[in-house]
Write a protein that holds these residues in place. Structure first.
Motif, PDB file in Angstrom:
ATOM      1  N   SER A 224      -4.775  -8.133  -5.228  1.00  0.00           N
ATOM      2  CA  SER A 224      -5.683  -9.211  -5.418  1.00  0.00           C
ATOM      3  C   SER A 224      -5.091 -10.507  -5.052  1.00  0.00           C
ATOM      4  O   SER A 224      -5.926 -11.483  -4.536  1.00  0.00           O
ATOM      5  CB  SER A 224      -5.901  -9.358  -6.926  1.00  0.00           C
ATOM      6  N   GLN A 225      -3.948 -10.504  -5.100  1.00  0.00           N
ATOM      7  CA  GLN A 225      -3.137 -11.779  -4.614  1.00  0.00           C
ATOM      8  C   GLN A 225      -3.506 -11.985  -3.244  1.00  0.00           C
ATOM      9  O   GLN A 225      -3.681 -12.932  -2.862  1.00  0.00           O
ATOM     10  CB  GLN A 225      -1.811 -11.876  -5.161  1.00  0.00           C
ATOM     11  N   ASP A 226      -3.182 -11.005  -2.251  1.00  0.00           N
ATOM     12  CA  ASP A 226      -3.252 -10.843  -0.883  1.00  0.00           C
ATOM     13  C   ASP A 226      -4.732 -11.431  -0.594  1.00  0.00           C
ATOM     14  O   ASP A 226      -5.018 -12.310   0.335  1.00  0.00           O
ATOM     15  CB  ASP A 226      -3.032  -9.699  -0.562  1.00  0.00           C
TER      16      ASP A 226
ATOM     17  N   ARG B 266     -11.746  -7.270  -3.896  1.00  0.00           N
ATOM     18  CA  ARG B 266     -12.907  -7.974  -4.783  1.00  0.00           C
ATOM     19  C   ARG B 266     -12.324  -8.962  -5.731  1.00  0.00           C
ATOM     20  O   ARG B 266     -12.948 -10.058  -5.749  1.00  0.00           O
ATOM     21  CB  ARG B 266     -14.037  -6.853  -5.084  1.00  0.00           C
ATOM     22  N   ILE B 267     -11.834  -8.397  -6.735  1.00  0.00           N
ATOM     23  CA  ILE B 267     -11.111  -9.350  -7.796  1.00  0.00           C
ATOM     24  C   ILE B 267     -10.520 -10.489  -7.373  1.00  0.00           C
ATOM     25  O   ILE B 267     -10.835 -11.742  -7.710  1.00  0.00           O
ATOM     26  CB  ILE B 267     -10.359  -8.584  -8.642  1.00  0.00           C
ATOM     27  N   GLY B 268      -9.752 -10.405  -6.280  1.00  0.00           N
ATOM     28  CA  GLY B 268      -8.954 -11.519  -5.593  1.00  0.00           C
ATOM     29  C   GLY B 268      -9.822 -12.550  -4.979  1.00  0.00           C
ATOM     30  O   GLY B 268      -9.736 -13.444  -5.004  1.00  0.00           O
ATOM     31  N   TYR B 269     -10.815 -12.040  -3.943  1.00  0.00           N
ATOM     32  CA  TYR B 269     -11.690 -12.856  -3.152  1.00  0.00           C
ATOM     33  C   TYR B 269     -12.675 -13.556  -4.134  1.00  0.00           C
ATOM     34  O   TYR B 269     -12.876 -14.760  -4.050  1.00  0.00           O
ATOM     35  CB  TYR B 269     -12.167 -12.286  -2.035  1.00  0.00           C
TER      36      TYR B 269
ATOM     37  N   VAL C 102       0.819  -1.062  -0.171  1.00  0.00           N
ATOM     38  CA  VAL C 102      -0.005  -0.012  -0.047  1.00  0.00           C
ATOM     39  C   VAL C 102       0.911   1.134   0.096  1.00  0.00           C
ATOM     40  O   VAL C 102       1.706   1.326   0.872  1.00  0.00           O
ATOM     41  CB  VAL C 102      -1.056   0.067   1.088  1.00  0.00           C
ATOM     42  N   GLU C 103       0.526   2.147  -1.094  1.00  0.00           N
ATOM     43  CA  GLU C 103       1.444   3.361  -1.130  1.00  0.00           C
ATOM     44  C   GLU C 103       0.787   4.369  -0.527  1.00  0.00           C
ATOM     45  O   GLU C 103      -0.682   4.615  -0.369  1.00  0.00           O
ATOM     46  CB  GLU C 103       1.583   3.582  -2.803  1.00  0.00           C
ATOM     47  N   ALA C 104       1.492   5.526   0.042  1.00  0.00           N
ATOM     48  CA  ALA C 104       1.073   6.534   0.802  1.00  0.00           C
ATOM     49  C   ALA C 104       0.130   7.387  -0.434  1.00  0.00           C
ATOM     50  O   ALA C 104       0.583   7.344  -1.612  1.00  0.00           O
ATOM     51  CB  ALA C 104       2.045   7.454   1.341  1.00  0.00           C
ATOM     52  N   GLY C 105      -0.856   7.988   0.007  1.00  0.00           N
ATOM     53  CA  GLY C 105      -1.768   8.706  -0.818  1.00  0.00           C
ATOM     54  C   GLY C 105      -2.988   7.870  -1.557  1.00  0.00           C
ATOM     55  O   GLY C 105      -3.625   8.539  -2.194  1.00  0.00           O
ATOM     56  N   HIS C 106      -2.925   6.722  -1.266  1.00  0.00           N
ATOM     57  CA  HIS C 106      -3.916   5.977  -1.838  1.00  0.00           C
ATOM     58  C   HIS C 106      -4.934   5.435  -0.551  1.00  0.00           C
ATOM     59  O   HIS C 106      -4.244   5.168   0.301  1.00  0.00           O
ATOM     60  CB  HIS C 106      -3.436   4.569  -2.136  1.00  0.00           C
ATOM     61  N   SER C 107      -6.171   5.323  -0.805  1.00  0.00           N
ATOM     62  CA  SER C 107      -7.038   5.153   0.101  1.00  0.00           C
ATOM     63  C   SER C 107      -7.620   3.601   0.130  1.00  0.00           C
ATOM     64  O   SER C 107      -7.238   2.950  -1.114  1.00  0.00           O
ATOM     65  CB  SER C 107      -8.385   5.816   0.353  1.00  0.00           C
ATOM     66  N   TYR C 108      -8.499   3.192   0.956  1.00  0.00           N
ATOM     67  CA  TYR C 108      -9.034   1.840   0.736  1.00  0.00           C
ATOM     68  C   TYR C 108      -9.753   1.902  -0.456  1.00  0.00           C
ATOM     69  O   TYR C 108      -9.846   0.641  -1.221  1.00  0.00           O
ATOM     70  CB  TYR C 108      -9.718   1.513   2.063  1.00  0.00           C
ATOM     71  N   GLU C 109     -10.463   2.670  -0.885  1.00  0.00           N
ATOM     72  CA  GLU C 109     -11.225   2.627  -2.243  1.00  0.00           C
ATOM     73  C   GLU C 109     -10.361   2.471  -3.345  1.00  0.00           C
ATOM     74  O   GLU C 109     -10.930   2.110  -4.313  1.00  0.00           O
ATOM     75  CB  GLU C 109     -12.239   4.072  -2.207  1.00  0.00           C
ATOM     76  N   ASP C 110      -9.143   2.832  -3.268  1.00  0.00           N
ATOM     77  CA  ASP C 110      -8.257   2.694  -4.485  1.00  0.00           C
ATOM     78  C   ASP C 110      -8.018   1.137  -4.531  1.00  0.00           C
ATOM     79  O   ASP C 110      -7.940   0.462  -5.515  1.00  0.00           O
ATOM     80  CB  ASP C 110      -7.094   3.298  -4.238  1.00  0.00           C
ATOM     81  N   TYR C 111      -7.738   0.383  -3.541  1.00  0.00           N
ATOM     82  CA  TYR C 111      -7.467  -0.967  -3.269  1.00  0.00           C
ATOM     83  C   TYR C 111      -8.576  -1.814  -3.468  1.00  0.00           C
ATOM     84  O   TYR C 111      -8.576  -3.107  -3.726  1.00  0.00           O
ATOM     85  CB  TYR C 111      -6.663  -1.248  -2.019  1.00  0.00           C
ATOM     86  N   SER C 112     -10.079  -1.274  -3.111  1.00  0.00           N
ATOM     87  CA  SER C 112     -11.049  -2.258  -2.843  1.00  0.00           C
ATOM     88  C   SER C 112     -11.393  -3.076  -4.020  1.00  0.00           C
ATOM     89  O   SER C 112     -11.682  -4.090  -4.088  1.00  0.00           O
ATOM     90  CB  SER C 112     -12.185  -1.323  -2.398  1.00  0.00           C
ATOM     91  N   PRO C 113     -11.354  -2.551  -5.284  1.00  0.00           N
ATOM     92  CA  PRO C 113     -11.668  -3.350  -6.378  1.00  0.00           C
ATOM     93  C   PRO C 113     -10.586  -4.453  -6.723  1.00  0.00           C
ATOM     94  O   PRO C 113     -11.204  -5.479  -7.202  1.00  0.00           O
ATOM     95  CB  PRO C 113     -11.582  -2.424  -7.566  1.00  0.00           C
ATOM     96  N   ALA C 114      -9.330  -4.287  -6.218  1.00  0.00           N
ATOM     97  CA  ALA C 114      -8.559  -5.384  -6.446  1.00  0.00           C
ATOM     98  C   ALA C 114      -8.745  -6.241  -5.424  1.00  0.00           C
ATOM     99  O   ALA C 114      -8.339  -7.771  -5.638  1.00  0.00           O
ATOM    100  CB  ALA C 114      -6.911  -4.877  -6.143  1.00  0.00           C
TER     101      ALA C 114
END
Length: 133
Positions: A114-116, A70-73, A56-68
């Motif tokens: 997504s891998q996580d 979701r694709i993973g699980y 997770v990079e600074a400046g990114h919120s959960y909403e940035d990672y959420s689609p990834a």
């Protein structure tokens, strides 16, 4: 319950057979429950834990990672049933990710999330696997 039915129908031997059948059925039911995906539970888990992940990079919120996530699980629920590993399923998940919406993260960064999420589902199902080996 299997034991009680077995005793009524077949006496002590029927009870033993009923107990074994009940154990197998219960194990299979437990496995089915463990494999059931609850997107709300997954979303809450990642919402509260995403910031602790090394990718997770600074400046990114959960909403940035959420689609990834979701694709993973969701990908695990779909592709693991087909016998695919994450590496085998990743091209399919990448295509889905890139085709459904505009994302702040490109796949090169989103793939880690997504891998996580895939591995979390895989571990949860494995830890709750009560079937006979």
């Amino acid at each position: 319950m299997g034991t009680a039915v077995g005793v009524i129908v077949g006496g002590p031997i029927g009870g033993a057979v009923g107990a074994v059948i009940g154990s197998v059925a219960g194990g299979l039911l437990g496995k089915g429950v463990a494999e059931t995906l609850d997107p709300t539970v997954e979303d809450e888990y990642w919402r509260h834990n995403y910031a602790t992940r090394p990718y997770v990079e600074a400046g990114h919120s959960y909403e940035d990672y959420s689609p990834a996530y979701r694709i993973g699980y969701e990908g695990y629920s779909t592709y693991s049933k087909q016998g695919l590993s994450y590496q085998d399923a990743e091209p399919h998940m990448r295509q889905s990710y890139e085709q459904h919406g505009t994302h702040r993260l490109g796949w090169d960064k989103a793939r880690h999330a997504s891998q996580d999420a895939w591995h979390r589902r895989e571990q949860n199902v494995s830890n709750n696997d009560t079937s006979f080996k």
